[in-house]
Scaffold this active site. Structure first.
Site, PDB file in Angstrom:
ATOM      1  CD  GLN A  19      -2.944   1.209   2.286  1.00 16.54           C
ATOM      2  OE1 GLN A  19      -3.617   2.206   2.507  1.00 16.54           O
ATOM      3  NE2 GLN A  19      -3.107   0.091   2.984  1.00 16.54           N
ATOM      4  NE  ARG A  40       9.113 -12.633  -6.623  1.00 11.90           N
ATOM      5  CZ  ARG A  40       9.088 -12.823  -5.319  1.00 11.90           C
ATOM      6  NH1 ARG A  40       8.404 -13.843  -4.807  1.00 11.90           N
ATOM      7  NH2 ARG A  40       9.720 -11.994  -4.517  1.00 11.90           N
ATOM      8  CG  LEU A  74      12.856  -7.557 -15.126  1.00 10.69           C
ATOM      9  CD1 LEU A  74      13.175  -8.068 -16.536  1.00 10.69           C
ATOM     10  CD2 LEU A  74      13.297  -6.097 -14.991  1.00 10.69           C
ATOM     11  CE  LYS A  77      15.208 -13.646  -6.143  1.00  9.86           C
ATOM     12  NZ  LYS A  77      14.612 -14.758  -5.362  1.00  9.86           N
ATOM     13  CG  ASN A  98       7.318  -1.008  -0.744  1.00  6.68           C
ATOM     14  OD1 ASN A  98       7.652  -1.685  -1.717  1.00  6.68           O
ATOM     15  ND2 ASN A  98       6.074  -1.010  -0.279  1.00  6.68           N
ATOM     16  CG  PHE A  99      12.803  -4.068  -2.511  1.00  8.75           C
ATOM     17  CD1 PHE A  99      11.886  -5.051  -2.856  1.00  8.75           C
ATOM     18  CD2 PHE A  99      13.393  -3.336  -3.529  1.00  8.75           C
ATOM     19  CE1 PHE A  99      11.560  -5.302  -4.178  1.00  8.75           C
ATOM     20  CE2 PHE A  99      13.083  -3.572  -4.854  1.00  8.75           C
ATOM     21  CZ  PHE A  99      12.160  -4.561  -5.178  1.00  8.75           C
ATOM     22  CE  LYS A 139       8.908  -8.741   6.771  1.00  6.67           C
ATOM     23  NZ  LYS A 139       8.631 -10.065   6.178  1.00  6.67           N
ATOM     24  CD  GLU A 142      -2.038   1.926   8.398  1.00  7.90           C
ATOM     25  OE1 GLU A 142      -2.089   2.812   9.253  1.00  7.90           O
ATOM     26  OE2 GLU A 142      -1.727   2.146   7.212  1.00  7.90           O
ATOM     27  CG  ASP A 171       0.390   0.692   4.701  1.00 10.94           C
ATOM     28  OD1 ASP A 171       1.622   0.587   4.667  1.00 10.94           O
ATOM     29  OD2 ASP A 171      -0.348  -0.235   5.044  1.00 10.94           O
ATOM     30  N   GLY A 250      -7.922  20.454  18.761  1.00  7.37           N
ATOM     31  CA  GLY A 250      -7.538  21.846  18.602  1.00  7.37           C
ATOM     32  C   GLY A 250      -7.954  22.744  19.738  1.00  7.37           C
ATOM     33  N   GLY A 251      -8.470  22.174  20.819  1.00  5.00           N
ATOM     34  CA  GLY A 251      -8.881  22.995  21.940  1.00  5.00           C
ATOM     35  C   GLY A 251     -10.361  23.301  21.974  1.00  5.00           C
ATOM     36  CD  GLN A 252     -11.157  24.507  18.269  1.00  6.20           C
ATOM     37  OE1 GLN A 252     -10.877  23.405  17.828  1.00  6.20           O
ATOM     38  NE2 GLN A 252     -10.350  25.540  18.170  1.00  6.20           N
ATOM     39  CD  GLN A 275     -14.755  26.308  15.933  1.00  2.64           C
ATOM     40  OE1 GLN A 275     -15.622  26.704  15.180  1.00  2.64           O
ATOM     41  NE2 GLN A 275     -13.482  26.248  15.610  1.00  2.64           N
TER      42      GLN A 275
END
Length: 418
Positions: A19, A40, A74, A77, A98-99, A139, A142, A171, A250-252, A275
Site C-alpha cells: 500500500q 515478479r 521481470l 535475479k 519499499n523493499f 518489519k 500499517e 501506509d 484543537g482545543g474546541q 467553539q
C-alpha cells in the site's frame, strides 16, 4: 492544461508493493507520470491475491492502489533481467521502492551503481524506521506504524487500550509524504542536474500527523493537566498524553453524539463541536438563550466542568432527528458538525461522485468497481482514473521502448525472464 498533464514526461520505475509505495506512485500516475510497475513473473504484487471477492480477478486491494500504471514482469535475479533493469534505469527519472533494508544492494543495484547508470536518477524509499534508528531492522505494517508513531497511544478512550485508526496513517499517509519528497527532488534536479535519494519512514509519517499530541505532551510536562481533555477537571493525569475519546485536538470541545435511530444504526451519530465563537448560535439552535450570558456557561473554561452535561442535553435535542436532519438545522447556525458517514453512504454520495473523489472505473477482468480519485483538486486539471493493469500487461511494450527486437523479446519470454 493544453492537452498535457503536469508530470507528463516523468518516467517512474515502481518497485513497490502492498500500500504505502503503490499509493505514492498511483498519485503521480494520476498527474501524468509514466509509472512502470515492475513485478515478479507469475505472481506479481502480493495484493493481487489478497482478500479477493472475485476468484478470477485481481483483488480490489490491488486495483484500488495501482490505477493508471503499466505492468512489467521481470526476474531481476537473472543476468538478462538485470540487463533489462539497467536499460530501464538509464531511461527513467525516478525509482520508488519499499523493499526490506539492503534488498536493492543485494540485487546488485547499490546507490553508487544506479548513479553510474543514470546520475539524474532519484531513488525514493519507503521505510519502517529511518536509517540509523534502533528499530530499523523491524518489519513494519500499517498498525505497527500507528503504534510506533504515537497514534495508537493517543487514540481510544481513557479507560481502554491503545487503539489503531481505520485510516491508513502508516501506509497511504507515508506514500503521500514520499510523493512530496519525490516532487521536491525533481524540482531540485532542475536546478542541479543531479539525482538524489529520498526516504520517508512510516514512523515519521505517522508522527508528523501526531504533532498536536507532541504539543500536548510538552504542555502536560509544564502544567500537569490538559484543560481541553475530558479528564479535566474531574479526572487525573499521568505524565503521558492520555487517550481523549472523541475530544477535539484543537482545543474546541467536541463529541460524537447519538441521533434518532442509533439503537439499530451503528452510524446514527453526528460530531458536534463547541467553539467559543459559536456558543451563542449553539444556544439559539438548541433554544437555550439563557445560557448565552450565564457566567456558568459563557466561557469555555466555565463550561469545561459541565461539558458532558451539555453534550447530554444536545443528545436529548437530537433524539427525534436523524443525523442528516440535525446537520441541516445546525449548518444554518454555522455550527461545526458533520454526520458520521459509513463507507456505504460515502460510496453512493452524489457530491463525491461529481467532484471525482470517488470514481467508477472499468477493469478488463473484474468489471466495474469504485475507487478513490484524486483528493487534490485543480482549476486546470481533472485526473482521469483508469483501471489497474493486468500482471505483465505492458511487458512487451516496455521492452520495445527499450530497444529490444521481437526475437530478443521472444527469447526473454522463453527463458522466463519476463
Amino acid at each position: 492544461m493544453s492537452g498535457t498533464k503536469p508530470l507528463e514526461g516523468i518516467k517512474i520505475i515502481d518497485f513497490t508493493h502492498v500500500q504505502a509505495g503503490p499509493a505514492c506512485t498511483q498519485m503521480l500516475a494520476w498527474f501524468g507520470a509514466d509509472v512502470i510497475k515492475v513485478e515478479r513473473p507469475g505472481s506479481g504484487d502480493v495484493t493481487r491475491n489478497q482478500l479477493r471477492d472475485k476468484p478470477e480477478a485481481d483483488a480490489l486491494y490491488f486495483t484500488m492502489l495501482n490505477s493508471n500504471k503499466r505492468s512489467l514482469t521481470l526476474d531481476t535475479k537473472t543476468p538478462e533481467g538485470k540487463e533489462v533493469l539497467e536499460k530501464l534505469i538509464r531511461e527513467s527519472d525516478v525509482m520508488v521502492e519499499n523493499f526490506a533494508p539492503g534488498a536493492l544492494d543485494r540485487m546488485g543495484f547499490t546507490w553508487e551503481h544506479i548513479q553510474k547508470l543514470n546520475p539524474k536518477m532519484i531513488v525514493a524509499s519507503v521505510k519502517g524506521f529511518s536509517d540509523g534508528h534502533h528499530y530499523e531492522d523491524l518489519k513494519v505494517y500499517e498498525n505497527v506504524a500507528q503504534c510506533a508513531g504515537g497514534a495508537a497511544s493517543t487514540t481510544g478512550f481513557w479507560d481502554g487500550p491503545p487503539t489503531v485508526s481505520g485510516a491508513a496513517l502508516g501506509d497511504s499517509n507515508t506514500g503521500m509524504h514520499l510523493a512530496i519528497g519525490i516532487l521536491t527532488a525533481v524540482i531540485g534536479r532542475q536546478r542541479t542536474g543531479k539525482g538524489q535519494r529520498v526516504a520517508c519512514s512510516m514512523q515519521d509519517a505517522v508522527l508528523n500527523l501526531c504533532r498536536v499530541k507532541l504539543r500536548d505532551q510538552q504542555r502536560l510536562d509544564h502544567l500537569g493537566f490538559l484543560e481541553e481533555y475530558p479528564q479535566y477537571p474531574h479526572g487525573k493525569f499521568t505524565d503521558v498524553v492520555p487517550r481523549g475519546g472523541n475530544a477535539g485536538g484543537g482545543g474546541q470541545p467536541g463529541w460524537v453524539l447519538k441521533c434518532k435511530g442509533w439503537e439499530t444504526d451503528p452510524n446514527a451519530y453526528i460530531y458536534f463541536t463547541i467553539q467559543g465563537h459559536a456558543w451563542e448560535p449553539i444556544c439559539r439552535a438548541l433554544k437555550k438563550p439563557e445560557w448565552i450570558d450565564d457566567p456558568a456557561y459563557k466561557t469555555a473554561r466555565a463550561r469545561q466542568d459541565k461539558i458532558f452535561d451539555i453534550f447530554k442535553f444536545i443528545e436529548s435535542w437530537l433524539a427525534d432527528k436523524t443525523k442528516f436532519e440535525a446537520v441541516d438545522i445546525l449548518r444554518k447556525f454555522d455550527i461545526p458538525c458533520a454526520p458520521v458517514l459509513s463507507m456505504k453512504e460515502l460510496s453512493v454520495d452524489a457530491s463525491l461522485r461529481a467532484s471525482g473523489s470517488i470514481v467508477e472505473v472499468d477493469h478488463k477482468v473484474y468489471g466495474k468497481y469504485l475507487t478513490v480519485g484524486s483528493p487534490i483538486k485543480f482549476s486546470d486539471l481533472k485526473p482521469e482514473i483508469t483501471g489497474a493493469p493486468l500482471l505483465g500487461e505492458h511487458t512487451d511494450d516496455v521492452l520495445v521502448e527499450l530497444g529490444y527486437s521481437p526475437a530478443e523479446i521472444k527469447s526473454l519470454h522463453e527463458k522466463s525472464v519476463v
